[in-house]
Design a protein around this motif. Sequence first.
Motif, PDB file in Angstrom:
ATOM      1  N   VAL A 116      46.732  32.746  39.079  1.00 55.84           N
ATOM      2  CA  VAL A 116      46.513  32.309  37.690  1.00 55.84           C
ATOM      3  C   VAL A 116      45.154  32.778  37.184  1.00 55.84           C
ATOM      4  N   PHE A 117      44.160  32.794  38.085  1.00 57.15           N
ATOM      5  CA  PHE A 117      42.803  33.168  37.679  1.00 57.15           C
ATOM      6  C   PHE A 117      42.527  34.654  37.879  1.00 57.15           C
ATOM      7  N   THR A 118      43.208  35.288  38.824  1.00 53.43           N
ATOM      8  CA  THR A 118      42.936  36.711  39.068  1.00 53.43           C
ATOM      9  C   THR A 118      43.476  37.600  37.954  1.00 53.43           C
ATOM     10  N   LYS A 119      44.529  37.162  37.263  1.00 54.63           N
ATOM     11  CA  LYS A 119      45.065  37.990  36.171  1.00 54.63           C
ATOM     12  C   LYS A 119      44.047  38.180  35.050  1.00 54.63           C
ATOM     13  N   PRO A 120      43.495  37.108  34.455  1.00 52.49           N
ATOM     14  CA  PRO A 120      42.467  37.341  33.426  1.00 52.49           C
ATOM     15  C   PRO A 120      41.200  37.964  33.977  1.00 52.49           C
ATOM     16  N   PHE A 121      40.886  37.699  35.247  1.00 53.10           N
ATOM     17  CA  PHE A 121      39.708  38.323  35.850  1.00 53.10           C
ATOM     18  C   PHE A 121      39.878  39.848  35.900  1.00 53.10           C
ATOM     19  N   ALA A 122      41.081  40.296  36.235  1.00 50.98           N
ATOM     20  CA  ALA A 122      41.345  41.744  36.255  1.00 50.98           C
ATOM     21  C   ALA A 122      41.233  42.339  34.860  1.00 50.98           C
ATOM     22  N   LEU A 123      41.721  41.604  33.846  1.00 48.47           N
ATOM     23  CA  LEU A 123      41.577  42.077  32.467  1.00 48.47           C
ATOM     24  C   LEU A 123      40.104  42.248  32.103  1.00 48.47           C
ATOM     25  N   MET A 124      39.301  41.255  32.452  1.00 46.50           N
ATOM     26  CA  MET A 124      37.875  41.272  32.116  1.00 46.50           C
ATOM     27  C   MET A 124      37.156  42.442  32.778  1.00 46.50           C
ATOM     28  N   ILE A 125      37.337  42.595  34.076  1.00 47.30           N
ATOM     29  CA  ILE A 125      36.618  43.622  34.826  1.00 47.30           C
ATOM     30  C   ILE A 125      37.091  45.027  34.426  1.00 47.30           C
TER      31      ILE A 125
ATOM     32  N   GLN B  13      42.155  51.859  26.637  1.00 49.07           N
ATOM     33  CA  GLN B  13      41.690  50.539  27.076  1.00 49.07           C
ATOM     34  C   GLN B  13      42.187  49.426  26.151  1.00 49.07           C
ATOM     35  N   ALA B  14      42.201  49.701  24.832  1.00 49.64           N
ATOM     36  CA  ALA B  14      42.762  48.711  23.906  1.00 49.64           C
ATOM     37  C   ALA B  14      44.250  48.523  24.175  1.00 49.64           C
ATOM     38  N   TYR B  15      44.943  49.616  24.426  1.00 46.87           N
ATOM     39  CA  TYR B  15      46.382  49.560  24.692  1.00 46.87           C
ATOM     40  C   TYR B  15      46.669  48.811  26.002  1.00 46.87           C
ATOM     41  N   VAL B  16      45.915  49.140  27.053  1.00 45.61           N
ATOM     42  CA  VAL B  16      46.156  48.526  28.369  1.00 45.61           C
ATOM     43  C   VAL B  16      45.855  47.027  28.339  1.00 45.61           C
ATOM     44  N   PHE B  17      44.741  46.640  27.690  1.00 48.43           N
ATOM     45  CA  PHE B  17      44.407  45.210  27.616  1.00 48.43           C
ATOM     46  C   PHE B  17      45.506  44.450  26.886  1.00 48.43           C
ATOM     47  N   THR B  18      45.988  45.013  25.766  1.00 51.02           N
ATOM     48  CA  THR B  18      47.039  44.344  24.996  1.00 51.02           C
ATOM     49  C   THR B  18      48.344  44.296  25.782  1.00 51.02           C
ATOM     50  N   MET B  19      48.683  45.397  26.422  1.00 51.83           N
ATOM     51  CA  MET B  19      49.939  45.447  27.174  1.00 51.83           C
ATOM     52  C   MET B  19      49.928  44.460  28.348  1.00 51.83           C
ATOM     53  N   LEU B  20      48.830  44.440  29.126  1.00 46.84           N
ATOM     54  CA  LEU B  20      48.762  43.517  30.263  1.00 46.84           C
ATOM     55  C   LEU B  20      48.767  42.062  29.790  1.00 46.84           C
ATOM     56  N   SER B  21      48.069  41.799  28.694  1.00 47.40           N
ATOM     57  CA  SER B  21      48.093  40.427  28.148  1.00 47.40           C
ATOM     58  C   SER B  21      49.512  40.038  27.758  1.00 47.40           C
ATOM     59  N   ALA B  22      50.225  40.966  27.108  1.00 46.56           N
ATOM     60  CA  ALA B  22      51.611  40.686  26.706  1.00 46.56           C
ATOM     61  C   ALA B  22      52.510  40.492  27.925  1.00 46.56           C
ATOM     62  N   VAL B  23      52.306  41.311  28.960  1.00 38.07           N
ATOM     63  CA  VAL B  23      53.116  41.169  30.178  1.00 38.07           C
ATOM     64  C   VAL B  23      52.867  39.813  30.839  1.00 38.07           C
ATOM     65  N   PHE B  24      51.594  39.403  30.950  1.00 37.25           N
ATOM     66  CA  PHE B  24      51.277  38.112  31.573  1.00 37.25           C
ATOM     67  C   PHE B  24      51.839  36.953  30.752  1.00 37.25           C
ATOM     68  N   ILE B  25      51.754  37.065  29.423  1.00 38.27           N
ATOM     69  CA  ILE B  25      52.327  36.019  28.571  1.00 38.27           C
ATOM     70  C   ILE B  25      53.847  35.992  28.730  1.00 38.27           C
ATOM     71  N   GLY B  26      54.451  37.178  28.804  1.00 36.09           N
ATOM     72  CA  GLY B  26      55.901  37.254  28.996  1.00 36.09           C
ATOM     73  C   GLY B  26      56.346  36.630  30.308  1.00 36.09           C
ATOM     74  N   LEU B  27      55.541  36.790  31.371  1.00 40.08           N
ATOM     75  CA  LEU B  27      55.881  36.189  32.667  1.00 40.08           C
ATOM     76  C   LEU B  27      55.839  34.661  32.609  1.00 40.08           C
ATOM     77  N   ALA B  28      55.059  34.122  31.676  1.00 39.46           N
ATOM     78  CA  ALA B  28      54.992  32.667  31.527  1.00 39.46           C
ATOM     79  C   ALA B  28      56.140  32.107  30.692  1.00 39.46           C
ATOM     80  N   HIS B  29      57.029  32.975  30.213  1.00 38.07           N
ATOM     81  CA  HIS B  29      58.160  32.519  29.401  1.00 38.07           C
ATOM     82  C   HIS B  29      59.487  33.020  29.962  1.00 38.07           C
ATOM     83  N   GLN B  30      59.501  33.329  31.236  1.00 37.77           N
ATOM     84  CA  GLN B  30      60.751  33.784  31.838  1.00 37.77           C
ATOM     85  C   GLN B  30      61.738  32.621  31.922  1.00 37.77           C
TER      86      GLN B  30
END
Length: 347
Positions: free
Chosen positions: A260-269, A325-342
Motif C-alpha cells: 500500500v505504501f510502496t506504490k506511492p513511494f515508487a511514484l514519488m521517487i 514522466q507526466a504520462y507515466v505518473f498519470t498512467m500508474l496512478s490510474a492503474v493503482f486506482i483501478g486495482l482498488a476498484h476491481q
Amino acid sequence: MKELKSICLLLMMAMIPLTMSAGEEQEEETLNISEIVLEHLSDSYEWHIATYEGKHIGFPLPIIIRSSQTGEWHFCTEHTLPEGFFFNSEAHGKIYEQMPDGNIERPLDLSITRNVFQIWIVVAVLLVVFLSCARWYKKRDKTSDAPGGFVGAIEMLVMMINDDVIKESIGEKHYKPYAPYLLTVFFFILVTNLLGLLPIFPGGSNVTGNINITFFLAFCTFLAINLFGNKEYWKDIFWPNVPIFLKAIPLMPVIELFGVFTKPFALMIRLFANMMAGHAMILSFSCVIFLGWTLGVGMGIGLNLFSILMLLFMNALELLVAFVQAYVFTMLSAVFIGLAHQEHHEE
C-alpha cells in the motif's frame, strides 16, 4: 535552415545564465561545477536570473517566518532578514534562528520560494489555456466543425489521456470521478517540466525535481487509492486468496499492507529522480563548455563541440522525458486506482 536557426537560438538561450555567470568565474579562474549545478537545482528565496560582472540580476521573493523564540511573524525579503535569523549554508541555505542559549532552530517557514512561485506561474498558464479553450467551446454548438489549431491540439491531448489512459486503466464504470484529478496531475507535471527546461524567467525552476513536490503528488494518489477502494481491495490486502497458513503467520497480509505504501513511494521517487537527473546532466554539460577553455585551445574546442552536441541531445531528450514522466505518473496512478476498484471474480 529555419530549424537550424531555431536550434542555435535555443542553445544560446540555454547558455545565457551560465554565460553571464562565467564572466565572474573567468576573473577568478575557477569554475566549481558541482556548486553551480546544486545551486540551480535547489530551491531559494530569490529568483536569480544571471550574474553579470559580479552583479546579480533577479528579484527577491517574500519571506514569511514565525520566530520559535517569540512567536512573532516576520514578513521580509532576503535583504531585510530580521536580526537573529540567518541562512544556514549547511542546510542548503534554509533560514534558521539563533536562540538565546546558543542553539539554532528551524522556524516555521511559509515563504514564497522560487519553486512556489514557479507553481503559481504553472497554475496561471493552465488557467489561461483551459479557460480560453472553454470560451471557444461556449461559442460553438454540436453542429460546429471540430476545433483546429491550439484548441484542437489540447482536445486531442485531453481525449488521449482520458480515453486511452484513465478510462482504460480504471474501467468505464468508475473512471469519471477520478478523471478531473488525473488530468490535472498530467497537465500540471507536463507544464512544470516544460517550463523547467526554459533557462530564463519564467522557467528554469526544478519543481518536479524537488522531492517535496513529488511527495505531495504521490500522497494525493495514495489518498485517491485508499480512501475510495472497495471491499475487494481491502479483502485482498488483509485476507488475500492464498493458502491459510500464509494468512495465519501472517506473512501475506503484511506484504500486501507494505505494498500500500510502496506504490506511492515508487511514484514519488520515479518522477523526482528522473527530472533531477535530467536537469543535473544538462547543467553539467553546460558547465563543461566553459571548463574546456581552461584546458587550452585544442582541448577546449574538442571538448566544447562534444559538450554542445550532448547539450542539444539532452535538451531534446528532456522534451521527451517531460511528456513521458507526466504520462507515466498519470498512467500508474490510474492503474493503482483501478486495482482498488476491481470487482469480485467467481473462481
